[in-house]
Design an enzyme around this catalytic site. Sequence first.
Site, PDB file in Angstrom:
ATOM      1  N   ARG A   1       0.872  -1.178   0.000  1.00  0.00           N
ATOM      2  CA  ARG A   1       0.000   0.000   0.000  1.00  0.00           C
ATOM      3  C   ARG A   1       0.905   1.223   0.000  1.00  0.00           C
ATOM      4  NH1 ARG A   1      -3.837  -2.335  -1.568  1.00  0.00           N
ATOM      5  NH2 ARG A   1      -5.809  -2.694  -0.516  1.00  0.00           N
TER       6      ARG A   1
ATOM      7  N   GLU B   1      -3.164   8.175  -3.783  1.00  0.00           N
ATOM      8  CA  GLU B   1      -3.665   7.807  -5.121  1.00  0.00           C
ATOM      9  C   GLU B   1      -4.922   8.590  -5.470  1.00  0.00           C
ATOM     10  OE1 GLU B   1      -4.088   3.536  -5.273  1.00  0.00           O
ATOM     11  OE2 GLU B   1      -2.028   3.265  -4.629  1.00  0.00           O
TER      12      GLU B   1
ATOM     13  N   HIS C   1      -1.368   1.173  -9.821  1.00  0.00           N
ATOM     14  CA  HIS C   1      -2.101   0.209  -8.967  1.00  0.00           C
ATOM     15  C   HIS C   1      -2.745  -0.912  -9.809  1.00  0.00           C
ATOM     16  CE1 HIS C   1      -4.111  -0.201  -4.789  1.00  0.00           C
ATOM     17  NE2 HIS C   1      -4.033  -1.370  -5.371  1.00  0.00           N
TER      18      HIS C   1
HETATM   19  C1  GLV Z   1      -5.629  -4.337  -4.017  1.00  0.00           C
HETATM   20  O1  GLV Z   1      -4.905  -3.435  -3.852  1.00  0.00           O
HETATM   21  C2  GLV Z   1      -6.057  -5.261  -2.993  1.00  0.00           C
HETATM   22  O2  GLV Z   1      -5.858  -5.028  -1.784  1.00  0.00           O
HETATM   23  O3  GLV Z   1      -6.646  -6.283  -3.362  1.00  0.00           O
END
Ligand code: GLV
Length: 332
Positions: free
Chosen positions: A245, A274, A292
């Site tokens: 993250r 983001e 992402h």
């Molecule tokens: C995507 O970022 C997830 O956590 O699945």
Amino acid sequence: MSSPSRPRVFVSRRLFQETLDLIAQHAEMDVFDCSGSPTPEELVARTKKCHGLVAQGTDRIDAAFLDQCPDLRVVCNVAVGYNNIDVAAARERKVVVTNTPDVLNEACAALTWGLILGVTRRLGEGERTLRAGQWKGFQLDFLLGMDLVGKTLGIIGMGRIGQAVAAKAAAFGMRAIYMRSPRRPDEVITGPDGAPYEGTTLEEVLRRSDVVTLHCPLSPETHHLINRESIRLMKPSAYLVNMARGPVVEEASVVAALENGWIAGAALDVYELEPVVHPGLLKFENAFLIPHLGSATRETRTAMCNLAARNLIEVLEGRAPVTPIPGSFIDV
Ligand code: GLV
């Protein structure tokens, strides 16, 4: 056909049609059908009379939200991460929370290797050069990168995705070492051949690795785990990869590290704010940046949506969810 006795559900993004069809067999469904995301106000307005919510990792589900949705029994995140949800607040209010683990391990692990190759072999730079018409033809010393074979891969966060990344290290001739969590210092994790990987401390992983890759959940303990101090433990020849993250990494410290040559490069899939990307990162050719995309394959995203729908249906029909998050309230 609408029936007042069926549970009501809000789906906060347009999902694949097969998932919507599945939910529609079991519930009255309202789908946010616009591009983008519902605002916090829209999320409350559309969920407040619902029993179930299918959410995305960018929908904030906190105590204030839950208090405005008194009928809510289950929140199903279409993501493995659930840092967007106040799990304790949900538990207190007897709201079950689920996520979508496992189905995305391979997609995320494969793209982690994409990031590793992208940054160590300068793929972004190469593509930009070629598209700009600046490629002059084969040159022996043009865009030289780093070999992976014989190098050390340091995995921070050795859960399901971290282990799927580690399982591919041998294919690239890399030795994997890891830090899972300071709370599990004695745990032994073995690879596909049954041999244990070397588990060690965060400091050792940072100091010894040629590529450091992040796969830990975002929590108060991992927020800015990579900062100005910890990034300086890395070798100047090493690369940083973030598939976890955004806020696990203090982006300004990566900019400082690239500016000062504290590391050789960084490959990022996720960002602190983001979709905003720190403008400093965009200046560097040795920052390999993607938006992402960790789990973004048709097969994996479909599996994630369908798993979220199954969780939703199980709870609304009084059964245990397939994949409750750790610490979730479950009432069966
Ligand atoms: C995507 O970022 C997830 O956590 O699945």
